[in-house]
Design a protein around this motif. Sequence first.
Motif, PDB file in Angstrom:
ATOM      1  N   CYS A 162       0.715  -1.334  -0.046  1.00 57.32           N
ATOM      2  CA  CYS A 162      -0.096   0.008   0.018  1.00 57.32           C
ATOM      3  C   CYS A 162       1.077   1.294  -0.050  1.00 57.32           C
ATOM      4  O   CYS A 162       0.535   2.225  -0.525  1.00 57.32           O
ATOM      5  CB  CYS A 162      -0.874  -0.027   1.255  1.00 57.32           C
ATOM      6  N   MET A 163       2.137   1.224   0.615  1.00 58.16           N
ATOM      7  CA  MET A 163       2.851   2.327   0.705  1.00 58.16           C
ATOM      8  C   MET A 163       3.842   2.672  -0.708  1.00 58.16           C
ATOM      9  O   MET A 163       4.187   3.784  -0.996  1.00 58.16           O
ATOM     10  CB  MET A 163       3.949   2.203   1.642  1.00 58.16           C
ATOM     11  N   VAL A 164       4.112   1.396  -1.304  1.00 52.54           N
ATOM     12  CA  VAL A 164       4.720   1.543  -2.623  1.00 52.54           C
ATOM     13  C   VAL A 164       3.711   2.258  -3.517  1.00 52.54           C
ATOM     14  O   VAL A 164       4.323   2.798  -4.452  1.00 52.54           O
ATOM     15  CB  VAL A 164       5.152   0.095  -2.952  1.00 52.54           C
TER      16      VAL A 164
ATOM     17  N   GLY B  46      -5.570  11.784   9.600  1.00 48.39           N
ATOM     18  CA  GLY B  46      -4.997  11.999  10.938  1.00 48.39           C
ATOM     19  C   GLY B  46      -3.820  11.092  11.632  1.00 48.39           C
ATOM     20  O   GLY B  46      -3.736  11.213  12.789  1.00 48.39           O
ATOM     21  N   PHE B  47      -3.311  10.134  10.527  1.00 47.92           N
ATOM     22  CA  PHE B  47      -2.697   9.166  11.196  1.00 47.92           C
ATOM     23  C   PHE B  47      -1.155   9.437  10.533  1.00 47.92           C
ATOM     24  O   PHE B  47      -0.882  10.324   9.865  1.00 47.92           O
ATOM     25  CB  PHE B  47      -2.917   7.660  10.845  1.00 47.92           C
ATOM     26  N   SER B  48      -0.276   8.937  11.370  1.00 50.55           N
ATOM     27  CA  SER B  48       1.227   9.128  10.871  1.00 50.55           C
ATOM     28  C   SER B  48       1.498   8.651   9.393  1.00 50.55           C
ATOM     29  O   SER B  48       0.748   7.818   8.901  1.00 50.55           O
ATOM     30  CB  SER B  48       2.217   8.163  11.876  1.00 50.55           C
ATOM     31  N   ASP B  49       2.412   9.082   8.772  1.00 43.87           N
ATOM     32  CA  ASP B  49       2.712   8.612   7.153  1.00 43.87           C
ATOM     33  C   ASP B  49       2.834   7.217   7.098  1.00 43.87           C
ATOM     34  O   ASP B  49       2.321   6.676   5.854  1.00 43.87           O
ATOM     35  CB  ASP B  49       3.852   9.449   6.818  1.00 43.87           C
ATOM     36  N   THR B  50       3.194   6.398   7.819  1.00 46.59           N
ATOM     37  CA  THR B  50       3.517   5.122   7.799  1.00 46.59           C
ATOM     38  C   THR B  50       2.538   4.361   8.680  1.00 46.59           C
ATOM     39  O   THR B  50       2.658   3.014   8.563  1.00 46.59           O
ATOM     40  CB  THR B  50       5.113   4.777   8.172  1.00 46.59           C
ATOM     41  N   SER B  51       1.673   4.715   8.967  1.00 39.65           N
ATOM     42  CA  SER B  51       0.549   4.024   9.691  1.00 39.65           C
ATOM     43  C   SER B  51      -0.161   3.539   8.340  1.00 39.65           C
ATOM     44  O   SER B  51      -0.598   3.892   7.688  1.00 39.65           O
ATOM     45  CB  SER B  51      -0.311   4.885  10.543  1.00 39.65           C
TER      46      SER B  51
ATOM     47  N   LEU C  79      -3.344   9.131  -3.036  1.00 41.75           N
ATOM     48  CA  LEU C  79      -3.098   9.388  -4.259  1.00 41.75           C
ATOM     49  C   LEU C  79      -1.794   8.538  -4.744  1.00 41.75           C
ATOM     50  O   LEU C  79      -1.264   7.782  -3.988  1.00 41.75           O
ATOM     51  CB  LEU C  79      -2.676  10.774  -4.423  1.00 41.75           C
ATOM     52  N   TYR C  80      -1.576   8.491  -5.920  1.00 40.60           N
ATOM     53  CA  TYR C  80      -0.468   7.688  -6.415  1.00 40.60           C
ATOM     54  C   TYR C  80       0.811   7.807  -5.768  1.00 40.60           C
ATOM     55  O   TYR C  80       0.975   9.192  -5.483  1.00 40.60           O
ATOM     56  CB  TYR C  80      -0.344   8.030  -7.801  1.00 40.60           C
ATOM     57  N   ASN C  81       1.578   7.070  -5.542  1.00 40.55           N
ATOM     58  CA  ASN C  81       2.877   7.236  -4.872  1.00 40.55           C
ATOM     59  C   ASN C  81       3.901   8.074  -6.020  1.00 40.55           C
ATOM     60  O   ASN C  81       4.039   7.415  -7.025  1.00 40.55           O
ATOM     61  CB  ASN C  81       3.671   5.758  -4.513  1.00 40.55           C
TER      62      ASN C  81
ATOM     63  N   THR D  13      12.816   0.077   2.592  1.00 43.10           N
ATOM     64  CA  THR D  13      12.743   1.654   2.679  1.00 43.10           C
ATOM     65  C   THR D  13      11.364   1.953   1.757  1.00 43.10           C
ATOM     66  O   THR D  13      11.351   1.364   0.528  1.00 43.10           O
ATOM     67  CB  THR D  13      13.835   2.595   2.304  1.00 43.10           C
ATOM     68  N   VAL D  14      10.688   2.939   2.028  1.00 44.67           N
ATOM     69  CA  VAL D  14       9.669   3.292   1.037  1.00 44.67           C
ATOM     70  C   VAL D  14       9.788   4.886   1.030  1.00 44.67           C
ATOM     71  O   VAL D  14      10.184   5.791   2.060  1.00 44.67           O
ATOM     72  CB  VAL D  14       8.153   3.113   1.922  1.00 44.67           C
ATOM     73  N   THR D  15       9.376   5.648  -0.138  1.00 45.10           N
ATOM     74  CA  THR D  15       9.712   7.018  -0.239  1.00 45.10           C
ATOM     75  C   THR D  15       8.287   7.572  -0.558  1.00 45.10           C
ATOM     76  O   THR D  15       7.486   7.078  -1.573  1.00 45.10           O
ATOM     77  CB  THR D  15      10.535   7.282  -1.497  1.00 45.10           C
ATOM     78  N   LEU D  16       7.813   8.519   0.549  1.00 47.86           N
ATOM     79  CA  LEU D  16       6.779   9.232   0.350  1.00 47.86           C
ATOM     80  C   LEU D  16       6.911  10.722   0.118  1.00 47.86           C
ATOM     81  O   LEU D  16       8.181  11.219   0.147  1.00 47.86           O
ATOM     82  CB  LEU D  16       5.818   9.018   1.500  1.00 47.86           C
TER      83      LEU D  16
END
Length: 531
Positions: free
Chosen positions: A300-302, A311-316, A347-349, A410-413
């Motif tokens: 989901c983060m990729v 309202g949650f953290s970026d990596t939640s 939105l799209y990564n 690692t994930v890049t946001l």
Amino acid sequence: MKYLKLPVILALAGIVSATGCSKKFDQYSQNSNQPLPGKVPAGIVLKSILNDIVVMPGGDADKQCQNICSNYFYYGTNEYWTGSATLDYNDLNNVLAMEAEAKRAAGNDNNPYHALGLFLRAYFFVDMSEKVGDLPMKDALQGITNTTPKYDTQKDVFKQALLWLDSANTLLAGQIQNGFLEFSGDFYYTEKISSPLSPRDALIAWQKVVNSYKLRLLIELSKKASTDADLNIAQQFATIFNNPAQYPIFTSSADNLQYVYNSTYNYYPDNITNLGNNQLRLNLAATLETTLGQLHDLRCMVLGEPARGLGFSDTSYQSFAGSPSGMDQSIMNALINSGLLDSKLSLYNRNHFYAGYTGENTYILSYPEVCFCIAEAMNRGWITGNTEDWYKKGVIAQFGFYGIVDGPNTVTLQAASGAEITYPINFGFADYFNQSAVKYAGNNAQGLSQILLQKYLAYARNSGYQAYYQWRRTGVPSFDAGPGTGNGGVIPRRWQYPTNERTANITNYQAAVQSQYGGSDDINKDVWLVK
């Protein structure tokens, strides 16, 4: 009289000269780089055909498989079709032309182009039949000799496709073993961008494609396994699975039949040049992205950016949520808010899709799909083996497609400012598979649903309409419907036949519609395959 000889000689010379110039002009006016009609090299035709078997992301299939959504009406909607399908008879005519030229050059049909032609016939006829049902096959492709071909049943289309695949496997095996003639135009294996294969190794790869594709077709016939005994669905699947030497299939992602993009000629559809237009107008769909978030799945983060408005953290994992495809588009657009700053939808990564020109490869047929087909067949009792092992193989292979490994990742946001933020994420396969929603429940209905859900996730943004076909066949995953999907909030079950069939082949068209759908070319009625 002496003085008359010179004009006569000059006149004759002029005639010879004029004749010679005319002859040279005809010769020089021919384009030596343009093949003569009916003699286009088979490799050139093959390249054109192979370009048509991929369905690129970003279009209708991507939306209607509920991977992505358009939240801005001007640039498209999320509605399903209401009309007719586009059929592939032009490609099939090209297949016949390719085979004819290869036969002319080789002197017989024992050549790689004919072997691939058999696969391509199966591929295109099945693709068309999946959309509409019965269609002309045996009487088709005869040109003006027969302009009103009769329709073959969908069952007969699949039966013939399976026979073509068997013949293709046999031909390829012989050519690999005994040698073959010239083979070019194959940009998937022989002429791929990196690590191109030798012609022989490419034929080995194509033999795996043929048999892996046959597994797909047999799985798509699953509803007929107990009702149409003459198809021998379970037995055919077992024959392939239990005889890898005779019927080799994909054994790793290196075997994938996939379209690879480059930064020179063919860009990935979502790339750096259209970021400005698309960044706030397209978002991920809930059927894909919200499901991944709920499974604590790093994919989901990729694929997406965090929906910071939740309202949650970026990596939640709770930050990654798509929009229901059936949502009214105006509501969807309002949830985007200011975008990366406070959107309530993912939105799209940007780093994954928009950082350059190549994005990700697009599957036509993949190793993860083959793993899930085998797991499904084991779950259904067609073959014996460790179902959970094949289920996990498919999931892990798809993680590998995105570069996800067991352990540190690692994930890049992107921040609202547009700056890239790199986060270290530890992702454990054991932890993932131990979740109650993911841990294989056994060879039962729940276990089958788990296999099918992971297969759907592996179809994300690739494989054309395969995710939709799976939903139509099994109901997994549950597709969202509502005002945004159109058709009165009902997802269509098929496409209508093209208009030219209703006008140029009306008698056979009407007979086919009557026998299948009670006389109405209705998009909400089921094809034989899923009845």
